[in-house]
Design an enzyme around this catalytic site. Structure first.
Site, mmCIF file in Angstrom:
data_model
loop_
_atom_site.group_PDB
_atom_site.id
_atom_site.type_symbol
_atom_site.label_atom_id
_atom_site.label_comp_id
_atom_site.label_asym_id
_atom_site.label_seq_id
_atom_site.Cartn_x
_atom_site.Cartn_y
_atom_site.Cartn_z
ATOM 1 N N GLN A 111 0.856 -1.182 0.000
ATOM 2 C CA GLN A 111 0.000 0.000 0.000
ATOM 3 C C GLN A 111 0.895 1.236 0.000
ATOM 4 O O GLN A 111 1.678 1.445 0.926
ATOM 5 C CB GLN A 111 -0.894 -0.017 1.248
ATOM 6 C CG GLN A 111 -1.792 1.184 1.374
ATOM 7 C CD GLN A 111 -2.512 1.234 2.706
ATOM 8 O OE1 GLN A 111 -3.412 2.044 2.891
ATOM 9 N NE2 GLN A 111 -2.117 0.398 3.652
ATOM 10 N N CYS A 129 -6.264 8.163 3.626
ATOM 11 C CA CYS A 129 -5.767 8.468 4.970
ATOM 12 C C CYS A 129 -6.148 9.896 5.370
ATOM 13 O O CYS A 129 -5.855 10.845 4.638
ATOM 14 C CB CYS A 129 -4.256 8.295 5.024
ATOM 15 S SG CYS A 129 -3.568 8.554 6.675
ATOM 16 N N LYS A 180 -7.618 3.317 -2.979
ATOM 17 C CA LYS A 180 -8.612 3.510 -1.934
ATOM 18 C C LYS A 180 -8.771 5.007 -1.725
ATOM 19 O O LYS A 180 -7.791 5.751 -1.758
ATOM 20 C CB LYS A 180 -8.178 2.850 -0.628
ATOM 21 C CG LYS A 180 -9.188 3.046 0.504
ATOM 22 C CD LYS A 180 -8.715 2.466 1.817
ATOM 23 C CE LYS A 180 -9.746 2.737 2.908
ATOM 24 N NZ LYS A 180 -9.313 2.243 4.232
ATOM 25 N N HIS A 231 -14.032 4.343 1.171
ATOM 26 C CA HIS A 231 -14.475 4.510 2.551
ATOM 27 C C HIS A 231 -15.522 5.611 2.529
ATOM 28 O O HIS A 231 -15.209 6.755 2.193
ATOM 29 C CB HIS A 231 -13.302 4.896 3.459
ATOM 30 C CG HIS A 231 -13.689 5.010 4.898
ATOM 31 N ND1 HIS A 231 -12.764 5.076 5.915
ATOM 32 C CD2 HIS A 231 -14.898 5.057 5.512
ATOM 33 C CE1 HIS A 231 -13.390 5.178 7.081
ATOM 34 N NE2 HIS A 231 -14.677 5.168 6.855
ATOM 35 N N ASN A 254 -16.271 0.223 2.031
ATOM 36 C CA ASN A 254 -15.580 0.281 3.319
ATOM 37 C C ASN A 254 -16.329 1.238 4.237
ATOM 38 O O ASN A 254 -16.746 2.307 3.805
ATOM 39 C CB ASN A 254 -14.141 0.749 3.095
ATOM 40 C CG ASN A 254 -13.345 0.917 4.380
ATOM 41 O OD1 ASN A 254 -12.567 1.853 4.510
ATOM 42 N ND2 ASN A 254 -13.513 0.021 5.326
ATOM 43 N N GLY A 255 -16.496 0.817 5.485
ATOM 44 C CA GLY A 255 -17.122 1.682 6.468
ATOM 45 C C GLY A 255 -18.242 1.003 7.221
ATOM 46 O O GLY A 255 -19.242 0.574 6.632
ATOM 47 N N ASP A 256 -18.064 0.862 8.538
ATOM 48 C CA ASP A 256 -19.091 0.318 9.434
ATOM 49 C C ASP A 256 -19.401 -1.148 9.168
ATOM 50 O O ASP A 256 -20.567 -1.570 9.244
ATOM 51 C CB ASP A 256 -20.378 1.148 9.371
ATOM 52 C CG ASP A 256 -20.195 2.556 9.914
ATOM 53 O OD1 ASP A 256 -19.126 2.818 10.508
ATOM 54 O OD2 ASP A 256 -21.092 3.391 9.734
ATOM 55 N N GLY A 289 -11.669 -2.400 8.031
ATOM 56 C CA GLY A 289 -10.633 -1.682 8.759
ATOM 57 C C GLY A 289 -10.744 -1.968 10.249
ATOM 58 O O GLY A 289 -10.328 -3.011 10.752
#
Length: 334
Positions: free
Chosen positions: A35, A66, A106, A136, A168-170, A192
């Site tokens: 990454q 990020c 990402k 995300h 991505n997320g939750d 994550g």
């Protein structure tokens, strides 16, 4: 897929010793994924070329997600897609130098709700030959707070039907992953914070996508065995036991979430300095204690930021490609 932590492209091309250790994979780890974080197209291209020529990985992922200030204040991570032409140049340099290796990216929705970039960035990625995109579904300003906007994942999937889109997320459980795919039409998920203290979540995900209802529900003793293995693996990675055990401490609370463990024993686990000391404390846990209910809940970082730290004038021109000389740090990790 075995993914190393975020690597700074400048540190890689300058052969920083710590960075070279971070991209080291065991012989049994395949496929290997690196990454990368970078803001300069030339440096990103050189880093990708190095990965290919030296057979360092089988896959390259570019991190534009990020949100931490030390990254965004240099114009990197989730700040970068705002500069559309700079993003295009970076992706073009990466794909051009990747040879047979797939390049993915990402990203987040954008800097904040007033500066959303994910749909533009997705189209640019497709045009430049990126193999897949992960989103995300939060902005940089949201950091890890609030609720992920799964509708944004659906909109991205509609906008870039040519490539797989990963959501991505939750995702706190395998069933959350199934619900995300059903709700958004995404092709897969990226996990994550949900796996913190729960490495078996990936087996749950495999079972869920295979149609199996089986889910891991380890006892406290089984969790303790995984904790010991985790710390031992860090020792092999860092080559220094005390550093590895110290690094492991932050995982203790995640592993023990929901279990009944006394404050004195928690403190002993959270202050251990040697593997033997850690093992002695783990042996004192109530090993037959069953998996606690209602633990498929948020873990790790949370909360929004009051602002996103950006370079001066970053939002003045979304097409500008200028990169400051100090934009690329030579220190990896993120």
């Amino acid at each position: 897929m075995f993914v190393c932590e975020m690597i700074t492209t400048r540190a890689l091309v300058e052969r920083n010793p710590r960075t070279l250790r971070m991209v080291r994979f065991a012989g049994s780890e395949s496929p290997r994924s690196i990454q990368l974080y970078g803001v300069d197209p030339d440096t990103v291209g050189r880093a990708v070329k190095m990965i290919v020529e030296e057979d360092l990985a089988d896959h390259i992922d570019l991190n534009f997600g990020c949100p931490v200030p030390k990254v965004t204040k240099r114009g990197g991570g989730s700040a970068l897609p705002y500069k559309r032409n700079l993003l295009r140049r970076i992706l073009r340099a990466a794909v051009a130098n990747a040879g047979p290796l797939p390049v993915t990216m990402k990203m987040r929705k954008g800097i904040d709700e007033d500066h959303l970039t994910y749909l533009d960035a997705g189209r640019i990625a497709v045009e430049e030959g990126v193999a897949a995109i992960a989103l995300h579904a939060r902005t940089a300003r949201q950091h890890y707070g609030g609720v992920a906007d799964w509708d944004a994942i659906a909109r991205l999937k509609e906008a870039v039907p040519e490539v797989p889109v990963l959501g991505n997320g939750d995702i706190w459980s395998a069933d959350d992953a199934l619900r995300m795919v059903a709700a958004t039409g995404c092709d897969g998920v990226v996990v994550g914070r949900g796996c913190l203290g729960r490495p078996w979540l990936f087996k749950d995900l495999a079972n869920a996508f295979d149609g199996s209802p089986e889910r891991a529900r380890p006892t406290l003793g089984e969790v303790a065995a995984v904790m010991a293995r985790h710390a031992e693996g860090l020792t092999d990675c860092f080559d220094l036991e005390r550093y590895a055990v110290t690094d492991f401490r932050k995982h203790v609370g995640w592993y023990l979430k929901g279990f009944t463990v006394g404050s004195e024993l928690r403190r002993a686990l959270g202050t251990a300095e040697t593997l033997d000391g850690l093992r002695e404390s783990l042996a004192r846990l109530e090993h037959d204690q069953p998996w606690p209910p209602n633990t498929d809940t948020p873990r790790g970082k949370s909360g929004e930021r009051s602002k996103v730290y950006l370079p001066d004038g970053w939002l003045d021109d979304q097409w500008d490609c200028d990169v400051s000389q100090d934009a690329e740090s030579d220190i990896s990790g993120g």
